[in-house]
Design an enzyme around this catalytic site. Structure first.
Site, PDB file in Angstrom:
ATOM      1  N   GLU A  66       0.868  -1.138   0.095  1.00 17.11           N
ATOM      2  CA  GLU A  66       0.174  -0.083  -0.011  1.00 17.11           C
ATOM      3  C   GLU A  66       0.685   1.195   0.119  1.00 17.11           C
ATOM      4  O   GLU A  66       0.877   2.072   0.925  1.00 17.11           O
ATOM      5  CB  GLU A  66      -1.107  -0.056   1.212  1.00 17.11           C
ATOM      6  CG  GLU A  66      -2.136  -0.983   1.014  1.00 17.11           C
ATOM      7  CD  GLU A  66      -3.162  -1.057   2.132  1.00 17.11           C
ATOM      8  OE1 GLU A  66      -4.080  -1.541   1.854  1.00 17.11           O
ATOM      9  OE2 GLU A  66      -2.807  -0.436   3.284  1.00 17.11           O
ATOM     10  N   GLU A 114      -5.555  -8.192  -1.175  1.00 15.82           N
ATOM     11  CA  GLU A 114      -6.497  -7.755   0.037  1.00 15.82           C
ATOM     12  C   GLU A 114      -7.830  -7.382  -0.108  1.00 15.82           C
ATOM     13  O   GLU A 114      -8.047  -6.576  -1.082  1.00 15.82           O
ATOM     14  CB  GLU A 114      -5.901  -6.763   0.796  1.00 15.82           C
ATOM     15  CG  GLU A 114      -4.307  -6.959   1.694  1.00 15.82           C
ATOM     16  CD  GLU A 114      -3.926  -5.883   2.520  1.00 15.82           C
ATOM     17  OE1 GLU A 114      -4.764  -5.150   3.095  1.00 15.82           O
ATOM     18  OE2 GLU A 114      -2.867  -5.499   2.581  1.00 15.82           O
TER      19      GLU A 114
END
Length: 481
Positions: free
Chosen positions: A182, A379
């Site tokens: 991320e 995710e």
């Protein structure tokens, strides 16, 4: 059109070392920035205080990352449960401070490498493909305290050494890699991805952009190292994606939505996938009274970015966000570092994250249209309060409903022509929440008997969703359609 997921589709699950391993001072491991994050819903507020200096004070705070779910001692049991579900792959991260305890050593910690030798061997024993994130929110604490985090170009060399160590050690066993988790999250909260807090420069936007540049260069170096070891390795980037909608047809909101997509959803991907800074970088930097010349970069670094783009795009998707800049009286929504105003067409989780499966189909189309490279949903999941009955059975139909709807959205994107590699729901086993430091915010198919105070037996119990996901994998997703 009848969707069929690819025969080699990578069904699995995802975790991160700092949220489940524990053993934070065992096997020669050093401290990481995650070890300095206190527990509880206010943990992000605490680290944003001007006096937060990474000091670990056991008398003042709980540090749930220190124990995680003790995967360090339970990994064989956990991976056996993943195998029982039928995992084709398992996404996990390597703790940087388990390999280089201070981050700036020249010689790795052999005991740490041997731990991951064992984890990888356990995966391969069950024909589970490891998908390894090299850096996932847990840089060595010393690199944040002594060097000031990723704004310091010295970290390029340290990361290069770390990446070269693990890629060299494991490239024959591990085909799939991700360079940074991320990476774009620093736009809203640079502490976990960049090691920046107010005391070492988090409030100066130049530092965040400099840290990104240093990470972009490091990511390209990892691709270079990996491809020199084996041209068939697949090394991807990983971004946090939140599909963005304009609240209404007002052109002002539509422009703001376009810029939100550029600044948050696409900026880091554009550099890592296309190999160069996008044209809108000028506008983005100007919003903070910066120019590209204000950053420390070289022509050689820009050439490296161009020469070694990533092979695929991994991304997290939990929710969408709605952009409204013309009025200030709307109710706001919570989210995975991004919020926005509440979307009246969506329901929300127990933690206020808006649930939007269609947004995943949109995200997949937007990313594939933009980059034309394989995508990997690494995710996606629902944080919820699970209540076991007297027999420790958990009927988490709400989680099944959430995941099934998102799998249907992926199937729709495949029908749209998207090249989708795989799906690893977050956290396939209950672990410590990164955003709140809680165990009560549970994502897993496997219940871990541990509460927010760190009390419990640590026993593992399959939930109803465990057996549902087992059938998803057995049917290659057909039971969801």
């Amino acid at each position: 059109m009848t969707t069929e997921f690819p025969k080699n589709f990578l069904w699995g699950g995802a975790t991160a070392a700092n949220q489940l391993e524990g053993g934070y001072q065992e096997g020669g491991r050093g401290l990481s920035i995650a070890d300095a994050l206190p527990g509880g819903p206010d943990r992000f507020k605490i680290v944003q205080q001007p006096d937060f200096d990474w000091t670990i004070d056991e008398t003042k705070y709980r540090y749930p990352n220190h124990l995680g779910i003790d995967h360090f001692h339970h990994f064989r049991e956990d991976i056996a449960l993943f195998a029982k579900m039928g995992f084709k792959c398992y996404r996990f991260s390597i703790s940087w401070s388990r390999i280089f305890p201070q981050g700036d050593e020249t010689t790795p910690n052999e005991a740490g490498l041997q731990f991951y030798d064992a984890v990888i061997a356990e995966c391969l024993k069950y024909q589970i493909e490891p998908v390894i994130t090299i850096s996932h929110y847990e840089m060595p604490l010393n690199l944040a305290k002594k060097y000031g985090g990723w704004k310091n170009k010295a970290l390029i060399k340290f990361y290069q050494r770390f990446a070269e160590t693990v890629l060299t050690r494991y490239h024959q066993q591990v085909k799939y890699w991700l360079t940074f988790n991320e990476i774009n999250s620093a736009a809203h909260f640079p502490v976990m991805g960049q090691g920046l807090v107010p005391a070492n420069g988090a409030n100066e936007q130049r530092n965040i952009f400099q840290a990104w540049h240093n990470q972009f260069v490091s990511s390209a170096l990892a691709v270079k190292i990996g491809h020199q070891l084996d041209p068939n390795l697949k090394i991807g980037c990983m971004i946090l994606y939140a599909t963005s909608y304009g609240y209404d047809a007002n052109p002002v909101n539509q422009l703001a939505t376009l810029q939100q997509n550029q600044d948050f959803n696409f900026f880091c991907g554009d550099v890592q996938v296309r190999g160069q800074y996008p044209a809108y970088t000028k506008r983005l930097l100007a919003e903070y009274n910066l120019k590209f010349s204000d950053l420390d970069w070289t022509d050689e670094e820009l050439a490296l970015l161009k020469a070694y783009p990533v092979d695929y795009i991994g991304f997290s998707y939990y929710m969408s966000t709605t952009i409204e800049v013309t009025q200030q009286d709307h109710a706001t929504a919570n989210g995975n570092l991004v919020g926005g105003v509440k979307n009246p067409f969506l329901k929300a989780s127990d933690w206020g994250w808006q649930i939007d499966p269609m947004g995943l189909r949109i995200a997949l189309n937007q990313l594939y249209d933009r980059y034309q490279k394989p995508l990997f949903v690494v995710e996606n999941g629902l944080g919820a309060v699970d209540q076991p009955d007297a027999k420790m059975q958990i009927n988490d139909d709400y989680r099944i409903d959430y995941l099934q709807a998102h799998i249907k959205a992926m199937a729709g994107a495949i029908d749209d022509g998207v090249d989708l590699m795989g799906y690893t729901p977050w956290g396939c086993i209950d672990l410590v929440s990164a955003s709140t430091g809680q165990m009560s915010k549970r994502y897993g198919f496997i219940y871990v008997d541990l509460d927010d105070a760190g009390q419990g037996s640590l026993k593992r119990y399959p939930k109803k969703s465990f057996y549902w996901y087992q059938k998803v994998i057995q049917s290659n997703g057909q039971n969801c359609l």
